[in-house]
Design an enzyme around this catalytic site. Structure first.
Site, PDB file in Angstrom:
ATOM      1  N   GLU A 117       0.756   1.286   6.323  1.00  0.00           N
ATOM      2  CA  GLU A 117      -0.080   0.121   6.080  1.00  0.00           C
ATOM      3  C   GLU A 117      -1.600   0.426   6.078  1.00  0.00           C
ATOM      4  O   GLU A 117      -2.300  -0.036   6.652  1.00  0.00           O
ATOM      5  CB  GLU A 117       0.329  -1.113   6.760  1.00  0.00           C
ATOM      6  CG  GLU A 117       1.671  -1.739   6.318  1.00  0.00           C
ATOM      7  CD  GLU A 117       1.844  -3.080   6.696  1.00  0.00           C
ATOM      8  OE1 GLU A 117       1.284  -3.847   7.442  1.00  0.00           O
ATOM      9  OE2 GLU A 117       2.634  -3.643   6.249  1.00  0.00           O
TER      10      GLU A 117
ATOM     11  N   GLU B 248       9.895  -1.170   4.802  1.00  0.00           N
ATOM     12  CA  GLU B 248       9.718  -2.445   5.530  1.00  0.00           C
ATOM     13  C   GLU B 248      10.073  -3.408   4.553  1.00  0.00           C
ATOM     14  O   GLU B 248       9.312  -3.975   3.454  1.00  0.00           O
ATOM     15  CB  GLU B 248       8.364  -2.722   6.211  1.00  0.00           C
ATOM     16  CG  GLU B 248       8.094  -1.611   7.241  1.00  0.00           C
ATOM     17  CD  GLU B 248       6.766  -2.011   8.093  1.00  0.00           C
ATOM     18  OE1 GLU B 248       6.635  -3.121   8.087  1.00  0.00           O
ATOM     19  OE2 GLU B 248       6.443  -1.062   8.551  1.00  0.00           O
TER      20      GLU B 248
HETATM   21  O1  AHR Z   1       7.533  -5.108  11.020  1.00  0.00           O
HETATM   22  C1  AHR Z   1       6.393  -5.695  11.712  1.00  0.00           C
HETATM   23  C2  AHR Z   1       5.085  -5.158  11.069  1.00  0.00           C
HETATM   24  O2  AHR Z   1       4.896  -5.524   9.889  1.00  0.00           O
HETATM   25  C3  AHR Z   1       4.846  -3.688  11.006  1.00  0.00           C
HETATM   26  O3  AHR Z   1       4.372  -3.076  12.442  1.00  0.00           O
HETATM   27  C4  AHR Z   1       3.561  -3.419  10.011  1.00  0.00           C
HETATM   28  O4  AHR Z   1       3.742  -2.127   9.328  1.00  0.00           O
HETATM   29  C5  AHR Z   1       3.806  -4.529   8.891  1.00  0.00           C
HETATM   30  O5  AHR Z   1       2.795  -5.507   8.929  1.00  0.00           O
END
Ligand code: AHR
Length: 531
Positions: A204, A333
């Site tokens: 991110e 994710e």
């Molecule tokens: O999964 C929780 C968070 O979500 C992670 O650390 C980040 O990459 C995303 O914003």
């Protein structure tokens, strides 16, 4: 999503490989819902990596959830809980991403090696401002990977770490020689290098990973990746940090690397993408994990279906910039993200997982299967005690969530061959501003030779009778499993850990295929053996 004014069932004729949002009135009035599985038209392999996991140093995800330490009264193997590892092994987890997330870009790998009682204690500034003991570091995580029979996806630190630190971490894990780093690894108890299958170059980077622009990060990626070297036979796939939701500018900028940079200077195997499902779509008020109204049941399911369009948008960019298909999409994710329970500590992200989450998981799987050509990996956030966890723990207790059961039911899809499903006469399920097809389906030829058909009934209150025609497959016996709950927020608790668990589904075999009665709010998987 197109709002609908009528909740009355309308027929849809769609190929379930197409976008799901279009509901058109059927010609000639209401038709019986019917699916046709085209088993004679095999498509792409559904990579097992689409069933990956993500475990971050966040809340009780690592500590308590996976790791209790060797001296704990909770039965463990070298510090990892036997109950949790046993449950996870049943899921045949293909890959697990670690140590973050946002945590990855503040992590110094040297903090997590050497005698545990001498490791520095840091503050986890990403999550909860709690003390990070570093008891779980490189050796422990890679031991867990081996305990699970999985593969490692290491997320490197570019936000606050240097190219040298990242390069030396990879060398520490993979080098075979007699270098200082190899000797250090051996002194810390590991003789042979580990296999590192995947390496993420940041996370991110548009936000917690460094607050960069796509163009700036693209150069950063190139710089770090030039120095990220490992022995040829143990060289990880390199994943660049990409965008989220509907964004395509990250994929656009990164995939142009191929056009402008000689291959030996970029080593780009994949671009990550993130998509979280919030019932409200509003980061200031996500919606609750339990005790929510039906409006948030349907909004959650409808919003999760948007991943289909988000993946298609990345694919369109890649088709243009990488027509040879060298770069994969890594959805590393995904999952639901609810408001913390009232009174819960900040930055812990512990949430219940209900039958709604099982449907979210199954709908995502069905979509992932259709994108299998470009989608090389997907990792649910996160494995234990964080967000859409598959396992929850409380002291020495552990439970499997409905999401866990969805993963278990979909096991035959790992490395299976996609086959198309056509649908006719499937009604829409509509409420308020949202309308979704009542049924989502996916089918595949499993690596064991059977035909598996997954069926999700999205309706909160109504069951549905379905006829499924099977073409191009000589079917023998049939069996089915179904997961549902007695309410839209049905879930497992430590008092009732099996309140939501798979049961047998009656499958009515016929010469053409089979019939099933899908309960409201359910996930089913039917397996047909080959005759
Ligand atoms: O999964 C929780 C968070 O979500 C992670 O650390 C980040 O990459 C995303 O914003």
């Amino acid at each position: 999503m197109t709002p609908t004014t009528s909740p009355v069932a309308r027929s849809i004729r769609i190929v379930l490989g197409a976008l799901l949002a279009v509901a058109a009135p059927a010609l000639g009035g209401a038709a019986e819902p019917e699916l046709t599985v085209r088993a004679g038209q095999p498509g792409d392999t559904i990579s097992r990596y689409l069933y990956g996991q993500f475990a971050e140093h966040l809340g009780r995800g690592i500590y308590d959830g996976l790791w209790v330490g060797e001296d704990s009264p909770i039965p463990n193997t070298r510090g990892f809980r036997d109950d949790v590892v046993g449950a996870l092994r049943e899921l045949r987890i293909p890959v697990i991403r670690w140590p973050g997330g946002c945590f990855a870009d503040e992590y110094d790998w040297r903090d997590g090696i050497g005698p545990r009682d001498e490791r520095p204690v840091r503050i986890n500034k990403s999550w909860g401002w709690v003390e990070e003991s570093n008891a779980v570091g490189t050796h422990e995580f890679l031991d867990l990977v081996e305990l699970l029979g999985s593969e490692a996806y290491i997320a490197g630190n570019i936000g606050s770490g240097s190219p040298r630190e990242m390069a030396q971490w990879l060398e520490y894990m993979t080098t075979t020689g007699d270098t200082t780093l190899a000797r250090l690894r051996r002194a810390n108890g590991r003789d042979e290098p580990w296999k590192v299958a995947f390496f993420g170059v940041g996370n991110e980077t548009w936000g917690c990973g460094g607050n960069m622009t796509p163009e700036y990060y693209t150069d950063v990626f190139k710089r770090y990746s030039v120095f990220l070297k490992a022995p040829r036979e143990n060289s990880p796939k390199r994943i660049a940090s990409g965008g989220q939701d509907a964004q395509t500018d990250w994929t656009e900028a990164l995939s142009k690397i191929l056009q402008t940079t000689p291959g030996y200077l970029n080593s780009l195997d994949g671009i990550s993408h993130h998509y979280y499902t919030l019932p409200t779509g509003d980061w200031s008020k996500h919606g609750r994990a339990i005790g929510f109204p039906e409006e948030e049941w349907i909004s959650t399911l409808s919003r999760t279906l948007r991943v289909d369009g988000h993946l298609a948008a990345q694919e369109a960019v890649l088709e243009r910039n990488d027509p040879e298909g060298r770069i994969g999409i890594y959805l590393d994710e995904w999952g639901t993200w609810y408001d913390p329970e009232p009174g819960a500590a900040h930055g812990i992200l512990y949430q219940q997982s209900t039958v709604r989450d099982a449907l979210v998981a199954a709908l995502n799987f069905n979509i992932f299967h259709r994108h299998a050509a470009r989608l090389h990996m997907a990792n649910i956030a996160q494995t234990v005690n964080v967000l859409q966890a598959v396992v929850l723990t409380d002291g020495d207790k552990m439970l499997r969530t409905p999401t866990y059961h969805a993963f278990a039911m979909y096991l035959p899809f790992q490395d299976a061959t996609f086959v198309p499903v056509e649908a006719a006469g499937v009604p829409a399920y509509a409420l308020g501003d949202f309308s979704v097809p009542q049924v989502s389906a996916s089918a595949a030829l499993s690596s064991e030779g059977s035909l598996v058909v997954a069926l999700v009934n999205l309706h909160a209150r109504d069951g549905i009778e379905l006829r499924v025609q099977v073409a191009g497959f000589e079917a023998g016996s049939a069996s089915g499993r179904v997961l549902t709950g007695d309410a839209i927020d049905a879930h497992n608790s430590f008092e009732e850990p099996d309140a939501v668990a798979p049961a047998e589904l009656a499958v009515d075999r016929s010469a053409e295929g089979f019939g099933v009665s899908l309960p409201a709010r359910s996930v089913s998987v039917v397996t047909l053996s080959r005759r």
